[in-house]
Design a protein around this motif. Sequence first.
Motif, mmCIF file in Angstrom:
data_model
loop_
_atom_site.group_PDB
_atom_site.id
_atom_site.type_symbol
_atom_site.label_atom_id
_atom_site.label_comp_id
_atom_site.label_asym_id
_atom_site.label_seq_id
_atom_site.Cartn_x
_atom_site.Cartn_y
_atom_site.Cartn_z
ATOM 1 N N ILE A 70 -1.868 8.905 9.856
ATOM 2 C CA ILE A 70 -2.641 8.426 8.714
ATOM 3 C C ILE A 70 -1.719 7.966 7.593
ATOM 4 O O ILE A 70 -1.919 6.908 6.979
ATOM 5 C CB ILE A 70 -3.599 9.532 8.226
ATOM 6 N N VAL A 71 -0.669 8.732 7.322
ATOM 7 C CA VAL A 71 0.277 8.349 6.267
ATOM 8 C C VAL A 71 0.989 7.052 6.639
ATOM 9 O O VAL A 71 1.182 6.162 5.792
ATOM 10 C CB VAL A 71 1.292 9.479 6.021
ATOM 11 N N ALA A 72 1.372 6.918 7.902
ATOM 12 C CA ALA A 72 2.039 5.685 8.331
ATOM 13 C C ALA A 72 1.127 4.484 8.149
ATOM 14 O O ALA A 72 1.561 3.410 7.706
ATOM 15 C CB ALA A 72 2.468 5.806 9.794
ATOM 16 N N LEU A 73 -0.157 4.640 8.480
ATOM 17 C CA LEU A 73 -1.113 3.552 8.307
ATOM 18 C C LEU A 73 -1.318 3.226 6.840
ATOM 19 O O LEU A 73 -1.318 2.048 6.441
ATOM 20 C CB LEU A 73 -2.448 3.945 8.956
ATOM 21 N N ALA A 74 -1.475 4.249 6.014
ATOM 22 C CA ALA A 74 -1.741 4.035 4.592
ATOM 23 C C ALA A 74 -0.533 3.447 3.868
ATOM 24 O O ALA A 74 -0.696 2.707 2.887
ATOM 25 C CB ALA A 74 -2.157 5.347 3.942
ATOM 26 N N ASN A 75 0.680 3.767 4.335
ATOM 27 C CA ASN A 75 1.891 3.263 3.680
ATOM 28 C C ASN A 75 2.360 1.914 4.227
ATOM 29 O O ASN A 75 3.395 1.397 3.794
ATOM 30 C CB ASN A 75 3.031 4.280 3.824
ATOM 31 N N ALA A 76 1.635 1.361 5.177
ATOM 32 C CA ALA A 76 2.067 0.109 5.808
ATOM 33 C C ALA A 76 1.815 -1.077 4.884
ATOM 34 O O ALA A 76 0.677 -1.337 4.478
ATOM 35 C CB ALA A 76 1.325 -0.088 7.126
ATOM 36 N N ASP A 77 2.877 -1.797 4.546
ATOM 37 C CA ASP A 77 2.739 -3.054 3.814
ATOM 38 C C ASP A 77 2.432 -4.167 4.811
ATOM 39 O O ASP A 77 3.067 -4.262 5.873
ATOM 40 C CB ASP A 77 4.022 -3.383 3.056
ATOM 41 N N GLN A 78 1.463 -5.015 4.461
ATOM 42 C CA GLN A 78 1.053 -6.105 5.339
ATOM 43 C C GLN A 78 1.358 -7.443 4.673
ATOM 44 O O GLN A 78 1.128 -7.606 3.476
ATOM 45 C CB GLN A 78 -0.457 -6.024 5.629
ATOM 46 N N GLN A 79 1.866 -8.386 5.461
ATOM 47 C CA GLN A 79 2.082 -9.729 4.929
ATOM 48 C C GLN A 79 1.971 -10.750 6.052
ATOM 49 O O GLN A 79 2.541 -10.583 7.126
ATOM 50 C CB GLN A 79 3.444 -9.875 4.253
ATOM 51 N N TYR A 80 1.197 -11.800 5.769
ATOM 52 C CA TYR A 80 1.095 -12.951 6.670
ATOM 53 C C TYR A 80 1.455 -14.199 5.883
ATOM 54 O O TYR A 80 0.944 -14.423 4.783
ATOM 55 C CB TYR A 80 -0.330 -13.097 7.226
ATOM 56 N N GLU A 81 2.341 -15.003 6.448
ATOM 57 C CA GLU A 81 2.717 -16.273 5.851
ATOM 58 C C GLU A 81 2.445 -17.379 6.868
ATOM 59 O O GLU A 81 2.946 -17.329 7.990
ATOM 60 C CB GLU A 81 4.196 -16.272 5.472
ATOM 61 N N SER B 233 0.831 -1.198 0.000
ATOM 62 C CA SER B 233 0.000 0.000 0.000
ATOM 63 C C SER B 233 0.869 1.254 0.000
ATOM 64 O O SER B 233 1.902 1.295 0.671
ATOM 65 C CB SER B 233 -0.917 -0.015 1.232
ATOM 66 N N ALA B 234 0.442 2.262 -0.758
ATOM 67 C CA ALA B 234 1.172 3.542 -0.813
ATOM 68 C C ALA B 234 0.162 4.682 -0.840
ATOM 69 O O ALA B 234 -0.773 4.693 -1.663
ATOM 70 C CB ALA B 234 2.072 3.603 -2.044
ATOM 71 N N TYR B 235 0.336 5.632 0.056
ATOM 72 C CA TYR B 235 -0.589 6.762 0.168
ATOM 73 C C TYR B 235 -0.541 7.633 -1.094
ATOM 74 O O TYR B 235 0.528 7.891 -1.655
ATOM 75 C CB TYR B 235 -0.245 7.599 1.395
ATOM 76 N N VAL B 236 -1.724 8.082 -1.539
ATOM 77 C CA VAL B 236 -1.825 8.996 -2.682
ATOM 78 C C VAL B 236 -1.819 10.432 -2.159
ATOM 79 O O VAL B 236 -2.761 10.843 -1.467
ATOM 80 C CB VAL B 236 -3.114 8.731 -3.487
ATOM 81 N N PRO B 237 -0.775 11.197 -2.408
ATOM 82 C CA PRO B 237 -0.680 12.568 -1.872
ATOM 83 C C PRO B 237 -1.886 13.414 -2.265
ATOM 84 O O PRO B 237 -2.387 13.348 -3.389
ATOM 85 C CB PRO B 237 0.606 13.104 -2.507
ATOM 86 N N GLY B 238 -2.352 14.210 -1.297
ATOM 87 C CA GLY B 238 -3.459 15.116 -1.541
ATOM 88 C C GLY B 238 -4.836 14.502 -1.395
ATOM 89 O O GLY B 238 -5.842 15.193 -1.586
ATOM 90 N N SER B 239 -4.928 13.226 -1.031
ATOM 91 C CA SER B 239 -6.233 12.557 -0.986
ATOM 92 C C SER B 239 -6.913 12.636 0.376
ATOM 93 O O SER B 239 -8.094 12.322 0.492
ATOM 94 C CB SER B 239 -6.087 11.082 -1.394
ATOM 95 N N SER B 240 -6.182 13.022 1.427
ATOM 96 C CA SER B 240 -6.784 13.130 2.755
ATOM 97 C C SER B 240 -7.018 14.593 3.119
ATOM 98 O O SER B 240 -6.116 15.426 2.946
ATOM 99 C CB SER B 240 -5.892 12.485 3.815
ATOM 100 N N PRO B 241 -8.196 14.929 3.648
ATOM 101 C CA PRO B 241 -8.451 16.324 4.054
ATOM 102 C C PRO B 241 -7.673 16.738 5.288
ATOM 103 O O PRO B 241 -7.679 17.922 5.646
ATOM 104 C CB PRO B 241 -9.962 16.327 4.329
ATOM 105 N N LEU B 242 -6.983 15.798 5.942
ATOM 106 C CA LEU B 242 -6.254 16.106 7.169
ATOM 107 C C LEU B 242 -4.793 16.432 6.927
ATOM 108 O O LEU B 242 -4.027 16.574 7.885
ATOM 109 C CB LEU B 242 -6.368 14.933 8.147
#
Length: 680
Positions: free
Chosen positions: A341-352, A323-332
């Motif tokens: 919010i950016v840290a959450l949106a940019n977080a890559d998730q993986q479960y093995e 996941s990668a945040y799209v600049p300018g898409s959040s009103p905050l």
Amino acid sequence: MLITTLRGTTALICLSLALPAMAQDQTRHDGPRYLGTLVLTGGKRDLTFGTALPRTVVDDEEIADRQASTVAQLIDSVPGVTLVNGTTPQGSGINIRGFGANTTFGSDQKIAIQIDGASVGSEELYRIGTQLFTDPLLYKNVEVLRGTIGSFAYGSGVVGGVVTLETKDASDFTNGALGFAGSQTLEFGTNGNSIASSTTLAYQPTDRAEFLLNYTLRDQDNLTAGDGTEIGNSAFNTPSWLAKARFTFGENGDHSLTFSHSQTVADDKDVPYDQFVTDGGFFGNVDRRTDTAQTALDYRYNPASDLIDLRANLSYADQSIESAYVPGSSPLEGTPSFGGIVALANADQQYETTKLTVTNRALFSTGVVGHDMLAGLELSRRDRLDAPSAPGGRDNRVALFVIDEMSIGNVTLTPALRYEKSRIESSTGLGTFDKDALMGGVALAYDFGNGLSVFGSAAYTEGLPIIDDLGSDATSLRRIAMTEKSRTFEIGAEYASVDVFSQGDTLSIRGNAYVTDLWDITSYTVAGSTAADLERVETKGFELEASYGLASGVYVDVAGHIGTGSEINPAGTATPGTVWRNTPADRLQLTVGKKWDEKWDLSWEMVHSDDRRDAAGAALEDVTVHNLRATYRPDQGWMRGAELRVGLENLLDEEYVGHLSSSTRKAPGRTVKLTLSKTF
């Protein structure tokens, strides 16, 4: 307490009837006969009898008939099952009896999901519902076990139930004949301009080897609600693959080895991070790639011996979300909270998840008692990638289980035990945490010998801590040291027979009531709090499945669920208790149809739901949805082996929000679906 609780459903239970003498024994290769017998009905769905387990099987015929875009859509017709947040593979989740997917996370760990034996489904990913990310056209059957009593061969902490999926085999197309076979399916939908294509090629060079390849592509634009408005964040494009091979060897074909690999991918650009809503909101949008793959190697040794039916299943499941945040898409943007919010949106998730399960089924007698016993060992390792939203780590587990169906005349007693031990190791220096638990249950059934039987069960389970409980704060340290505990009681009856009201008719009906109590809770907090966990959750309900068919081909199917639930807050909080936020809606599904041999099948389906709420807990109006379906199978000429299916969903174009869904995510309006398929 159980009798008092179920008193209100006594009249319904007395009408719920069971195991027929005419039923053909159909056992699963991965479990004992306590999973019951599938009774062939005149309707859409064959029902399971001769067991205390609430079990529903959706076979390949019903999978094709429902023309579902997701597996969650496919099984929300099962009593007690709720489809949470819609019609996309990325956003929809499965909730059984009020547990599983919820309005915050894709999973609460209280239902187990397996594909060809591989354990799949996300952990507690915030606002991401990737619980079962796959395509229904890869599978030949989906089985739903509701409640705890049938879960001990599948995992610990299962409160809602178990969903198992079995991929298609080459022999399903070759029918045992040597050579090539296959099929092509094309599906079109008017709502969202949806299209799906599924191509299968099967090859059987000898009677001891078979190979299958499948490629499925499903594409959908944003859907339209009943009021004509567009449903944002409902478009998707998901290619899927399936490769499968099976070999039989040994002097008498006692040995078999099956390999399967399936994968589904979505590469979405500029879509809301929050998959439960229709726009970016304050989280904004992301570019997200979701990739889920399952690989399983299954060995079975089944000689001519009642004491040996050995199975070893080695599986690997990999779920990756980039996941990668799209600049300018959040009103905050520009506010102090924007960094989180950016840290959450940019977080890559993986479960093995790597798992080895070894079981043996043995049939034997001790005096007058006949035993059908399944014993097993399970070793698993789950790795979670470290991310800003949650620490990474490894969860190693070992489990032993035994389930013994003991038959004494008309009485069947089935005790089950499971012991599980876990070790969670943090990859960020938070420490190592050990936990273990012993759990089990017992089921009792009595067959009157005339098609009627009664049954009951009691089950206790514990949910061991998960990787997402890791943390250095006081709340995390408390949760990682606890196990969630649950007990469930069930009681019911069933009946099945032929020539009940007229010559050649069939009647099958089954009803069961349940009461569940969950305590030592670590996965649900008090409303409005992020640290104070609930004290208890109590749920109860009644489930009904029935089918009646006439010799003329007319049939009637009924499925329903009514229930209530309450959540109890810790002492000293402002509100002692309230309605359980994930309680299923009361629901009744009625299907009336007629079959003309195997050539035509026409049906009308009515689904009525009440006592509904949205994701925020606000009351929703009752809703009744009507669906029409038609199937035509030519039996002559070049069209032999073809099927034409037409479905008209939400016939009256009702505008409504699905139970437990975001208030902004309305259900799809009227949809016409056309499916063309041909086997060759």
